[in-house]
Write a protein that holds these residues in place. Structure first.
Motif, PDB file in Angstrom:
ATOM      1  N   ARG A  21     -52.630 -30.206 -35.036  1.00 37.11           N
ATOM      2  CA  ARG A  21     -53.601 -30.262 -36.139  1.00 37.11           C
ATOM      3  C   ARG A  21     -54.431 -28.973 -36.189  1.00 37.11           C
ATOM      4  NH1 ARG A  21     -54.302 -35.932 -34.804  1.00 37.11           N
ATOM      5  NH2 ARG A  21     -56.010 -35.358 -33.433  1.00 37.11           N
ATOM      6  N   LEU A  22     -54.863 -28.495 -35.019  1.00 37.03           N
ATOM      7  CA  LEU A  22     -55.666 -27.282 -34.963  1.00 37.03           C
ATOM      8  C   LEU A  22     -54.870 -26.071 -35.445  1.00 37.03           C
ATOM      9  CD1 LEU A  22     -58.393 -26.046 -34.191  1.00 37.03           C
ATOM     10  CD2 LEU A  22     -57.539 -25.806 -31.857  1.00 37.03           C
ATOM     11  N   ALA A  23     -53.633 -25.970 -35.019  1.00 36.08           N
ATOM     12  CA  ALA A  23     -52.779 -24.862 -35.457  1.00 36.08           C
ATOM     13  C   ALA A  23     -52.600 -24.899 -36.975  1.00 36.08           C
ATOM     14  CB  ALA A  23     -51.427 -24.924 -34.751  1.00 36.08           C
ATOM     15  N   LYS A  24     -52.373 -26.083 -37.511  1.00 33.37           N
ATOM     16  CA  LYS A  24     -52.197 -26.210 -38.957  1.00 33.37           C
ATOM     17  C   LYS A  24     -53.484 -25.856 -39.686  1.00 33.37           C
ATOM     18  CE  LYS A  24     -50.542 -29.304 -42.521  1.00 33.37           C
ATOM     19  NZ  LYS A  24     -49.927 -30.574 -42.841  1.00 33.37           N
ATOM     20  N   LYS A  25     -54.613 -26.354 -39.186  1.00 35.88           N
ATOM     21  CA  LYS A  25     -55.918 -26.098 -39.808  1.00 35.88           C
ATOM     22  C   LYS A  25     -56.220 -24.599 -39.828  1.00 35.88           C
ATOM     23  CE  LYS A  25     -60.798 -27.206 -39.115  1.00 35.88           C
ATOM     24  NZ  LYS A  25     -61.744 -27.888 -38.221  1.00 35.88           N
ATOM     25  N   GLN A  26     -55.837 -23.884 -38.783  1.00 35.35           N
ATOM     26  CA  GLN A  26     -56.108 -22.457 -38.675  1.00 35.35           C
ATOM     27  C   GLN A  26     -54.950 -21.596 -39.181  1.00 35.35           C
ATOM     28  OE1 GLN A  26     -57.285 -21.551 -34.656  1.00 35.35           O
ATOM     29  NE2 GLN A  26     -59.173 -22.729 -34.817  1.00 35.35           N
ATOM     30  N   SER A  27     -53.956 -22.223 -39.756  1.00 35.38           N
ATOM     31  CA  SER A  27     -52.760 -21.516 -40.261  1.00 35.38           C
ATOM     32  C   SER A  27     -52.144 -20.624 -39.185  1.00 35.38           C
ATOM     33  CB  SER A  27     -53.105 -20.691 -41.507  1.00 35.38           C
ATOM     34  OG  SER A  27     -53.607 -21.515 -42.526  1.00 35.38           O
ATOM     35  N   ARG A  28     -51.961 -21.193 -37.997  1.00 37.35           N
ATOM     36  CA  ARG A  28     -51.359 -20.475 -36.875  1.00 37.35           C
ATOM     37  C   ARG A  28     -50.106 -21.203 -36.427  1.00 37.35           C
ATOM     38  NH1 ARG A  28     -55.289 -17.549 -33.376  1.00 37.35           N
ATOM     39  NH2 ARG A  28     -57.377 -17.900 -34.165  1.00 37.35           N
ATOM     40  N   THR A  29     -49.245 -20.466 -35.767  1.00 37.26           N
ATOM     41  CA  THR A  29     -48.133 -21.128 -35.091  1.00 37.26           C
ATOM     42  C   THR A  29     -48.669 -21.678 -33.776  1.00 37.26           C
ATOM     43  OG1 THR A  29     -47.460 -19.156 -33.879  1.00 37.26           O
ATOM     44  CG2 THR A  29     -46.475 -19.485 -36.082  1.00 37.26           C
ATOM     45  N   PHE A  34     -51.819 -20.949 -28.628  1.00 36.70           N
ATOM     46  CA  PHE A  34     -51.904 -20.874 -27.170  1.00 36.70           C
ATOM     47  C   PHE A  34     -52.199 -19.462 -26.675  1.00 36.70           C
ATOM     48  CE2 PHE A  34     -49.733 -24.961 -27.621  1.00 36.70           C
ATOM     49  CZ  PHE A  34     -50.558 -25.741 -26.819  1.00 36.70           C
ATOM     50  N   ARG A  35     -51.689 -18.446 -27.389  1.00 32.17           N
ATOM     51  CA  ARG A  35     -52.033 -17.063 -27.014  1.00 32.17           C
ATOM     52  C   ARG A  35     -53.532 -16.831 -27.173  1.00 32.17           C
ATOM     53  NH1 ARG A  35     -46.871 -15.602 -29.362  1.00 32.17           N
ATOM     54  NH2 ARG A  35     -47.863 -15.319 -31.393  1.00 32.17           N
ATOM     55  N   GLU A  36     -54.100 -17.342 -28.285  1.00 36.22           N
ATOM     56  CA  GLU A  36     -55.544 -17.189 -28.506  1.00 36.22           C
ATOM     57  C   GLU A  36     -56.335 -17.929 -27.430  1.00 36.22           C
ATOM     58  OE1 GLU A  36     -59.243 -16.154 -30.041  1.00 36.22           O
ATOM     59  OE2 GLU A  36     -57.258 -15.281 -30.363  1.00 36.22           O
ATOM     60  N   GLY A  37     -55.865 -19.107 -27.064  1.00 41.32           N
ATOM     61  CA  GLY A  37     -56.527 -19.848 -25.982  1.00 41.32           C
ATOM     62  C   GLY A  37     -56.528 -19.060 -24.686  1.00 41.32           C
TER      63      GLY A  37
END
Length: 105
Positions: A21-29, A34-37
């Motif tokens: 959900r977070l990836a979708k909300k932020q338009s990320r893969t 996980f790289r950002e984390g």
């Protein structure tokens, strides 16, 4: 030649749903998420003070507290403390203005 490597991680189902959900909300893969984390964890490590620095800070605080107690400043009210801080700031500004005037700027 490939510049990335693939890894496999295990997540509980609910955590996986939250990550998706977070990836979708932020338009990320998911990979970008996980790289950002990982980047944020690395930054947090860089900014976290060392145990020695924390110990030194603790000693400094205790020293200030003891000095305040010795001079009777440990019994000041917040109003008195605010007045002292304001007076010190006013004095610092006045000194800075004098310094600027003397330097001819």
């Amino acid at each position: 030649m490939r510049t990335t490597k693939s890894v496999t991680i295990s997540l509980p189902p609910e955590q996986l749903k939250r990550a998706e959900r977070l990836a979708k909300k932020q338009s990320r893969t998911m990979s970008e998420l996980f790289r950002e984390g990982l980047r944020r964890l690395e930054q947090e490590e860089e900014w976290r003070p060392s145990p020695a620095a924390l110990a030194q800070f603790g000693q400094l605080v205790r020293s200030i507290q003891q000095d305040a107690k010795r001079t009777g400043l440990d019994k000041m009210t917040m109003r008195e403390i605010d007045a002292e801080v304001a007076a010190a700031r006013k004095d610092m500004r006045a000194r800075a203005r004098k310094s600027i005037k003397r330097s001819g700027k």
